[in-house]
Motif scaffolding. Structure first.
Motif, PDB file in Angstrom:
ATOM      1  N   GLY A  47       0.881  -1.282   0.018  1.00 32.10           N
ATOM      2  CA  GLY A  47       0.037  -0.001   0.025  1.00 32.10           C
ATOM      3  C   GLY A  47       1.144   1.273   0.143  1.00 32.10           C
ATOM      4  O   GLY A  47       2.034   1.241   0.252  1.00 32.10           O
ATOM      5  N   PRO A  48       0.181   2.231  -0.157  1.00 30.03           N
ATOM      6  CA  PRO A  48       0.896   3.704  -0.322  1.00 30.03           C
ATOM      7  C   PRO A  48       1.586   3.974   1.173  1.00 30.03           C
ATOM      8  O   PRO A  48       1.386   3.578   2.372  1.00 30.03           O
ATOM      9  CB  PRO A  48      -0.068   4.789  -0.363  1.00 30.03           C
ATOM     10  N   VAL A  49       3.083   4.372   0.904  1.00 28.49           N
ATOM     11  CA  VAL A  49       3.891   4.713   2.015  1.00 28.49           C
ATOM     12  C   VAL A  49       4.074   3.502   2.976  1.00 28.49           C
ATOM     13  O   VAL A  49       4.057   3.528   4.100  1.00 28.49           O
ATOM     14  CB  VAL A  49       3.779   5.906   2.583  1.00 28.49           C
ATOM     15  N   GLY A  50       4.445   2.212   2.268  1.00 27.70           N
ATOM     16  CA  GLY A  50       4.420   1.119   2.961  1.00 27.70           C
ATOM     17  C   GLY A  50       3.266   0.604   3.865  1.00 27.70           C
ATOM     18  O   GLY A  50       3.396  -0.098   5.075  1.00 27.70           O
ATOM     19  N   ALA A  51       2.083   1.028   3.737  1.00 24.44           N
ATOM     20  CA  ALA A  51       0.955   0.669   4.415  1.00 24.44           C
ATOM     21  C   ALA A  51       0.261  -0.549   4.029  1.00 24.44           C
ATOM     22  O   ALA A  51       0.657  -1.147   3.098  1.00 24.44           O
ATOM     23  CB  ALA A  51      -0.125   2.023   4.334  1.00 24.44           C
ATOM     24  N   ASP A  52      -0.939  -1.027   4.583  1.00 25.44           N
ATOM     25  CA  ASP A  52      -1.493  -2.022   3.937  1.00 25.44           C
ATOM     26  C   ASP A  52      -2.142  -1.699   2.873  1.00 25.44           C
ATOM     27  O   ASP A  52      -2.688  -0.849   2.530  1.00 25.44           O
ATOM     28  CB  ASP A  52      -2.767  -2.240   5.142  1.00 25.44           C
ATOM     29  N   PRO A  53      -2.637  -2.840   2.036  1.00 26.94           N
ATOM     30  CA  PRO A  53      -2.412  -4.243   2.218  1.00 26.94           C
ATOM     31  C   PRO A  53      -0.994  -4.763   1.400  1.00 26.94           C
ATOM     32  O   PRO A  53      -0.496  -3.675   0.798  1.00 26.94           O
ATOM     33  CB  PRO A  53      -3.632  -4.896   1.528  1.00 26.94           C
ATOM     34  N   LEU A  54      -0.544  -5.689   1.634  1.00 26.06           N
ATOM     35  CA  LEU A  54       0.648  -6.302   1.150  1.00 26.06           C
ATOM     36  C   LEU A  54       0.244  -7.327  -0.140  1.00 26.06           C
ATOM     37  O   LEU A  54      -0.753  -8.016   0.146  1.00 26.06           O
ATOM     38  CB  LEU A  54       1.635  -7.199   1.815  1.00 26.06           C
ATOM     39  N   LEU A  55       0.850  -7.129  -1.376  1.00 21.47           N
ATOM     40  CA  LEU A  55       0.146  -8.028  -2.291  1.00 21.47           C
ATOM     41  C   LEU A  55       1.124  -9.220  -2.498  1.00 21.47           C
ATOM     42  O   LEU A  55       2.395  -8.623  -2.763  1.00 21.47           O
ATOM     43  CB  LEU A  55       0.103  -7.458  -3.625  1.00 21.47           C
ATOM     44  N   GLN A  57       2.544 -13.029  -3.623  1.00 17.29           N
ATOM     45  CA  GLN A  57       2.341 -14.029  -4.880  1.00 17.29           C
ATOM     46  C   GLN A  57       2.893 -15.600  -4.340  1.00 17.29           C
ATOM     47  O   GLN A  57       3.845 -15.466  -3.877  1.00 17.29           O
ATOM     48  CB  GLN A  57       2.918 -13.726  -5.989  1.00 17.29           C
ATOM     49  N   ILE A  58       1.938 -16.378  -4.456  1.00 13.06           N
ATOM     50  CA  ILE A  58       2.523 -17.678  -4.119  1.00 13.06           C
ATOM     51  C   ILE A  58       2.361 -18.534  -5.541  1.00 13.06           C
ATOM     52  O   ILE A  58       0.940 -18.767  -5.931  1.00 13.06           O
ATOM     53  CB  ILE A  58       1.774 -18.617  -3.096  1.00 13.06           C
ATOM     54  N   GLY A  59       3.256 -18.944  -6.268  1.00 15.42           N
ATOM     55  CA  GLY A  59       2.870 -19.445  -7.708  1.00 15.42           C
ATOM     56  C   GLY A  59       2.295 -18.720  -8.505  1.00 15.42           C
ATOM     57  O   GLY A  59       2.816 -17.576  -8.659  1.00 15.42           O
ATOM     58  N   SER A  60       1.084 -18.872  -9.031  1.00 13.63           N
ATOM     59  CA  SER A  60       0.314 -17.987  -9.926  1.00 13.63           C
ATOM     60  C   SER A  60      -0.654 -17.214  -9.004  1.00 13.63           C
ATOM     61  O   SER A  60      -1.387 -16.601  -9.746  1.00 13.63           O
ATOM     62  CB  SER A  60      -0.066 -18.788 -11.021  1.00 13.63           C
ATOM     63  N   THR A  61      -0.706 -17.513  -7.833  1.00 14.78           N
ATOM     64  CA  THR A  61      -1.737 -16.986  -7.111  1.00 14.78           C
ATOM     65  C   THR A  61      -1.399 -15.532  -6.198  1.00 14.78           C
ATOM     66  O   THR A  61      -0.375 -15.900  -5.842  1.00 14.78           O
ATOM     67  CB  THR A  61      -2.549 -18.053  -6.138  1.00 14.78           C
ATOM     68  N   ARG A  62      -2.233 -14.653  -6.291  1.00 11.53           N
ATOM     69  CA  ARG A  62      -1.914 -13.627  -5.438  1.00 11.53           C
ATOM     70  C   ARG A  62      -3.012 -13.261  -4.361  1.00 11.53           C
ATOM     71  O   ARG A  62      -4.011 -13.608  -4.522  1.00 11.53           O
ATOM     72  CB  ARG A  62      -1.846 -12.363  -6.207  1.00 11.53           C
ATOM     73  N   PHE A  63      -2.219 -13.021  -3.057  1.00  9.28           N
ATOM     74  CA  PHE A  63      -3.393 -12.648  -2.050  1.00  9.28           C
ATOM     75  C   PHE A  63      -3.023 -11.282  -1.455  1.00  9.28           C
ATOM     76  O   PHE A  63      -1.871 -10.700  -1.467  1.00  9.28           O
ATOM     77  CB  PHE A  63      -2.851 -13.600  -1.004  1.00  9.28           C
ATOM     78  N   ALA A  64      -3.859 -10.398  -1.026  1.00 10.56           N
ATOM     79  CA  ALA A  64      -3.742  -9.367  -0.145  1.00 10.56           C
ATOM     80  C   ALA A  64      -3.688  -9.554   1.210  1.00 10.56           C
ATOM     81  O   ALA A  64      -4.551 -10.106   1.733  1.00 10.56           O
ATOM     82  CB  ALA A  64      -4.824  -8.370  -0.801  1.00 10.56           C
ATOM     83  N   LEU A  65      -2.557  -9.286   1.872  1.00  8.33           N
ATOM     84  CA  LEU A  65      -2.735  -9.457   3.327  1.00  8.33           C
ATOM     85  C   LEU A  65      -2.430  -8.154   4.044  1.00  8.33           C
ATOM     86  O   LEU A  65      -1.661  -7.233   3.627  1.00  8.33           O
ATOM     87  CB  LEU A  65      -1.612 -10.469   3.636  1.00  8.33           C
ATOM     88  N   ARG A  66      -2.832  -8.097   5.520  1.00  7.77           N
ATOM     89  CA  ARG A  66      -2.446  -7.093   6.193  1.00  7.77           C
ATOM     90  C   ARG A  66      -1.189  -7.332   6.601  1.00  7.77           C
ATOM     91  O   ARG A  66      -0.642  -8.469   6.727  1.00  7.77           O
ATOM     92  CB  ARG A  66      -3.396  -7.134   7.225  1.00  7.77           C
ATOM     93  N   ARG A  67      -0.516  -6.193   7.059  1.00  7.99           N
ATOM     94  CA  ARG A  67       0.852  -6.408   7.646  1.00  7.99           C
ATOM     95  C   ARG A  67       0.796  -7.283   8.942  1.00  7.99           C
ATOM     96  O   ARG A  67       1.899  -8.242   9.049  1.00  7.99           O
ATOM     97  CB  ARG A  67       1.551  -5.316   7.895  1.00  7.99           C
ATOM     98  N   ALA A  68       0.017  -7.195   9.601  1.00  5.38           N
ATOM     99  CA  ALA A  68      -0.371  -8.080  11.000  1.00  5.38           C
ATOM    100  C   ALA A  68      -0.128  -9.690  10.455  1.00  5.38           C
ATOM    101  O   ALA A  68       0.238 -10.397  11.273  1.00  5.38           O
ATOM    102  CB  ALA A  68      -1.416  -7.815  11.547  1.00  5.38           C
ATOM    103  N   GLU A  69      -1.008  -9.905   9.526  1.00  2.65           N
ATOM    104  CA  GLU A  69      -1.027 -11.228   9.067  1.00  2.65           C
ATOM    105  C   GLU A  69       0.231 -11.643   8.334  1.00  2.65           C
ATOM    106  O   GLU A  69       0.483 -12.808   8.645  1.00  2.65           O
ATOM    107  CB  GLU A  69      -2.244 -11.468   7.913  1.00  2.65           C
TER     108      GLU A  69
END
Length: 79
Positions: A47-55, A57-69
């Motif tokens: 996210g902007p300025v190092g914020a949530d979420p993080l994108l 990728q595992i294999g060909s799948t992408r997940f949006a995770l919170r930093r805490a997760e």
């Protein structure tokens, strides 16, 4: 190193997902999604300025995770 600390664009291999407490549903869900030992992951974007979420990728799948997760996932960066 924590997945949340991985530099943008970097690859890493999952070492483990840490449980915050017994019957940790978030940790179990991360494992169910594929965050298991030996899997290669990559931090695609954040996210902007190092914020949530993080994108992530595992294999060909992408997940949006919170930093805490993402902080629950221990990884080893691939050189």
């Amino acid at each position: 190193m924590r997945l949340s600390d991985l530099p943008k664009g970097a690859y890493a291999v999952v070492e483990r997902v840490e449980d915050a407490h017994a019957d940790d549903l978030i940790a179990q869900r991360l494992r169910d999604l594929g965050f298991v030992a030996g899997e290669q992951v990559r931090l695609v974007a954040c996210g902007p300025v190092g914020a949530d979420p993080l994108l992530i990728q595992i294999g060909s799948t992408r997940f949006a995770l919170r930093r805490a997760e993402a902080a629950r996932v221990t990884v080893q960066e691939v050189a």
